[in-house]
Design a protein around this motif. Structure first.
Motif, PDB file in Angstrom:
ATOM      1  N   ALA A 137      -5.001   6.704   3.714  1.00 16.51           N
ATOM      2  CA  ALA A 137      -5.557   8.058   3.770  1.00 16.51           C
ATOM      3  C   ALA A 137      -4.624   9.058   3.100  1.00 16.51           C
ATOM      4  O   ALA A 137      -5.077   9.957   2.390  1.00 16.51           O
ATOM      5  CB  ALA A 137      -5.821   8.461   5.217  1.00 16.51           C
ATOM      6  N   ALA A 138      -3.330   8.903   3.291  1.00 15.97           N
ATOM      7  CA  ALA A 138      -2.372   9.814   2.655  1.00 15.97           C
ATOM      8  C   ALA A 138      -2.435   9.694   1.142  1.00 15.97           C
ATOM      9  O   ALA A 138      -2.442  10.698   0.428  1.00 15.97           O
ATOM     10  CB  ALA A 138      -0.966   9.527   3.166  1.00 15.97           C
ATOM     11  N   ALA A 139      -2.499   8.479   0.635  1.00 14.04           N
ATOM     12  CA  ALA A 139      -2.577   8.272  -0.819  1.00 14.04           C
ATOM     13  C   ALA A 139      -3.890   8.823  -1.361  1.00 14.04           C
ATOM     14  O   ALA A 139      -3.911   9.494  -2.393  1.00 14.04           O
ATOM     15  CB  ALA A 139      -2.442   6.788  -1.151  1.00 14.04           C
ATOM     16  N   ALA A 140      -4.962   8.564  -0.672  1.00 18.85           N
ATOM     17  CA  ALA A 140      -6.276   9.026  -1.120  1.00 18.85           C
ATOM     18  C   ALA A 140      -6.398  10.540  -1.003  1.00 18.85           C
ATOM     19  O   ALA A 140      -7.104  11.166  -1.789  1.00 18.85           O
ATOM     20  CB  ALA A 140      -7.376   8.355  -0.313  1.00 18.85           C
ATOM     21  N   GLY A 141      -5.704  11.126  -0.071  1.00 15.15           N
ATOM     22  CA  GLY A 141      -5.782  12.569   0.147  1.00 15.15           C
ATOM     23  C   GLY A 141      -5.058  13.395  -0.885  1.00 15.15           C
ATOM     24  O   GLY A 141      -5.146  14.614  -0.876  1.00 15.15           O
ATOM     25  N   ASN A 142      -4.368  12.766  -1.821  1.00 18.81           N
ATOM     26  CA  ASN A 142      -3.627  13.494  -2.841  1.00 18.81           C
ATOM     27  C   ASN A 142      -4.445  13.784  -4.084  1.00 18.81           C
ATOM     28  O   ASN A 142      -3.899  14.169  -5.103  1.00 18.81           O
ATOM     29  CB  ASN A 142      -2.364  12.718  -3.228  1.00 18.81           C
ATOM     30  CG  ASN A 142      -1.324  12.798  -2.146  1.00 18.81           C
ATOM     31  OD1 ASN A 142      -1.222  13.800  -1.453  1.00 18.81           O
ATOM     32  ND2 ASN A 142      -0.565  11.741  -1.977  1.00 18.81           N
ATOM     33  N   LEU A 202       0.805  -1.214   0.000  1.00 15.17           N
ATOM     34  CA  LEU A 202       0.000   0.000   0.000  1.00 15.17           C
ATOM     35  C   LEU A 202       0.841   1.268   0.000  1.00 15.17           C
ATOM     36  O   LEU A 202       0.369   2.330  -0.414  1.00 15.17           O
ATOM     37  CB  LEU A 202      -0.930   0.003   1.222  1.00 15.17           C
ATOM     38  CG  LEU A 202      -2.001  -1.073   1.225  1.00 15.17           C
ATOM     39  CD1 LEU A 202      -2.631  -1.195   2.610  1.00 15.17           C
ATOM     40  CD2 LEU A 202      -3.056  -0.797   0.172  1.00 15.17           C
ATOM     41  N   SER A 203       2.092   1.175   0.456  1.00 14.83           N
ATOM     42  CA  SER A 203       2.967   2.342   0.545  1.00 14.83           C
ATOM     43  C   SER A 203       3.596   2.714  -0.789  1.00 14.83           C
ATOM     44  O   SER A 203       4.116   3.811  -0.937  1.00 14.83           O
ATOM     45  CB  SER A 203       4.085   2.089   1.560  1.00 14.83           C
ATOM     46  OG  SER A 203       3.554   1.896   2.840  1.00 14.83           O
ATOM     47  N   GLY A 204       3.564   1.814  -1.730  1.00 17.32           N
ATOM     48  CA  GLY A 204       4.219   2.081  -3.007  1.00 17.32           C
ATOM     49  C   GLY A 204       3.482   3.094  -3.858  1.00 17.32           C
ATOM     50  O   GLY A 204       2.307   3.399  -3.649  1.00 17.32           O
ATOM     51  N   ASP A 205       4.180   3.618  -4.850  1.00 23.68           N
ATOM     52  CA  ASP A 205       3.597   4.585  -5.779  1.00 23.68           C
ATOM     53  C   ASP A 205       2.468   3.988  -6.597  1.00 23.68           C
ATOM     54  O   ASP A 205       1.577   4.710  -7.047  1.00 23.68           O
ATOM     55  CB  ASP A 205       4.671   5.116  -6.733  1.00 23.68           C
ATOM     56  CG  ASP A 205       5.718   5.956  -6.039  1.00 23.68           C
ATOM     57  OD1 ASP A 205       5.424   6.474  -4.942  1.00 23.68           O
ATOM     58  OD2 ASP A 205       6.824   6.085  -6.586  1.00 23.68           O
ATOM     59  N   THR A 206       2.505   2.687  -6.786  1.00 22.36           N
ATOM     60  CA  THR A 206       1.491   2.026  -7.604  1.00 22.36           C
ATOM     61  C   THR A 206       0.097   2.241  -7.029  1.00 22.36           C
ATOM     62  O   THR A 206      -0.857   2.473  -7.778  1.00 22.36           O
ATOM     63  CB  THR A 206       1.788   0.517  -7.716  1.00 22.36           C
ATOM     64  OG1 THR A 206       3.098   0.350  -8.246  1.00 22.36           O
ATOM     65  CG2 THR A 206       0.791  -0.178  -8.614  1.00 22.36           C
ATOM     66  N   PHE A 207      -0.052   2.187  -5.723  1.00 29.66           N
ATOM     67  CA  PHE A 207      -1.359   2.356  -5.089  1.00 29.66           C
ATOM     68  C   PHE A 207      -1.950   3.720  -5.428  1.00 29.66           C
ATOM     69  O   PHE A 207      -3.092   3.842  -5.860  1.00 29.66           O
ATOM     70  CB  PHE A 207      -1.257   2.150  -3.580  1.00 29.66           C
ATOM     71  CG  PHE A 207      -2.557   2.290  -2.847  1.00 29.66           C
ATOM     72  CD1 PHE A 207      -3.673   1.555  -3.219  1.00 29.66           C
ATOM     73  CD2 PHE A 207      -2.669   3.152  -1.784  1.00 29.66           C
ATOM     74  CE1 PHE A 207      -4.885   1.685  -2.536  1.00 29.66           C
ATOM     75  CE2 PHE A 207      -3.866   3.288  -1.094  1.00 29.66           C
ATOM     76  CZ  PHE A 207      -4.974   2.554  -1.482  1.00 29.66           C
ATOM     77  N   GLU A 208      -1.164   4.758  -5.254  1.00 27.53           N
ATOM     78  CA  GLU A 208      -1.654   6.104  -5.545  1.00 27.53           C
ATOM     79  C   GLU A 208      -1.981   6.266  -7.027  1.00 27.53           C
ATOM     80  O   GLU A 208      -3.005   6.866  -7.384  1.00 27.53           O
ATOM     81  CB  GLU A 208      -0.632   7.146  -5.102  1.00 27.53           C
ATOM     82  CG  GLU A 208      -1.165   8.557  -5.150  1.00 27.53           C
ATOM     83  CD  GLU A 208      -0.218   9.564  -4.544  1.00 27.53           C
ATOM     84  OE1 GLU A 208      -0.209  10.707  -5.030  1.00 27.53           O
ATOM     85  OE2 GLU A 208       0.509   9.215  -3.590  1.00 27.53           O
ATOM     86  N   ARG A 209      -1.138   5.726  -7.907  1.00 24.46           N
ATOM     87  CA  ARG A 209      -1.404   5.803  -9.344  1.00 24.46           C
ATOM     88  C   ARG A 209      -2.707   5.093  -9.702  1.00 24.46           C
ATOM     89  O   ARG A 209      -3.510   5.601 -10.486  1.00 24.46           O
ATOM     90  CB  ARG A 209      -0.254   5.189 -10.142  1.00 24.46           C
ATOM     91  CG  ARG A 209       0.909   6.131 -10.367  1.00 24.46           C
ATOM     92  CD  ARG A 209       1.845   5.655 -11.463  1.00 24.46           C
ATOM     93  NE  ARG A 209       2.169   4.247 -11.412  1.00 24.46           N
ATOM     94  CZ  ARG A 209       3.179   3.701 -10.731  1.00 24.46           C
ATOM     95  NH1 ARG A 209       3.971   4.475 -10.020  1.00 24.46           N
ATOM     96  NH2 ARG A 209       3.398   2.407 -10.763  1.00 24.46           N
TER      97      ARG A 209
END
Length: 168
Positions: free
Chosen positions: A116-121, A80-87
């Motif tokens: 939450a951090a990834a979704a908050g972007n 979940l911490s990787g860039d792939t999740f946010e992308r």
């Protein structure tokens, strides 16, 4: 949290919003059981193998889709911490007005803070829609948004975490 996430997703879909419910609890997922969906392929596989996503349709709710967790990874926080999740969240956001992420308990795991951090972007019309980490869920106005069901209150602290291999 799980039932709250499901009920929120159902409510938004009933209001006519294109809604995606993501079971981001990669430790003890349960959305697939609530909706009677298979769990062979899901979020974990979309993130770890870069494979295609698989959204389950929900009978009677044409505006709602479910992404299950998929087979559980050995390293959920790392995945979940990787860039792939946010992308991937950004990709899926193009097709849905509302995305709701069900997370593991915040009292015991930091996964929900990362989610939450990834979704908050997310941004829309150059306005940032922050997602309050851990203790809050937000629906940022009428133009859609992301909700992370990561409620951490007394119920979380009193919950039985034995299913996660932990004791309180």
């Amino acid at each position: 949290r799980t039932h709250l996430a499901a009920e929120l997703a159902i409510s938004f879909a009933q209001l006519g919003r294109r809604t995606l419910l993501i079971d981001a609890d990669l430790r003890r997922p349960s959305q697939h059981r609530l909706f009677g969906a298979g769990n062979d392929m899901g979020l974990a596989q979309a993130l770890s193998h870069g494979g295609p996503h698989y959204f389950h349709g929900i009978r009677g709710l044409p505006k709602m889709a479910l992404m299950t967790s998929g087979e559980l990874p050995r390293n959920p926080l790392e995945l979940l911490s990787g860039d792939t999740f946010e992308r991937r969240l950004h990709e899926w956001r193009r097709d849905f007005e509302v995305m709701i992420l069900d997370t593991p308990p915040t009292a015991e795991f930091s996964d929900s803070v990362v989610i939450a951090a990834a979704a908050g972007n997310f941004t829309n019309n150059n306005d940032a829609y922050p997602l309050w980490p851990a203790n809050y869920a937000t629906y940022p106005g009428t133009s859609g948004g992301v909700i992370s069901v990561a409620a951490s209150d007394q119920a979380d602290q009193l919950a039985d975490f034995s299913d996660y291999g932990l004791s309180t």
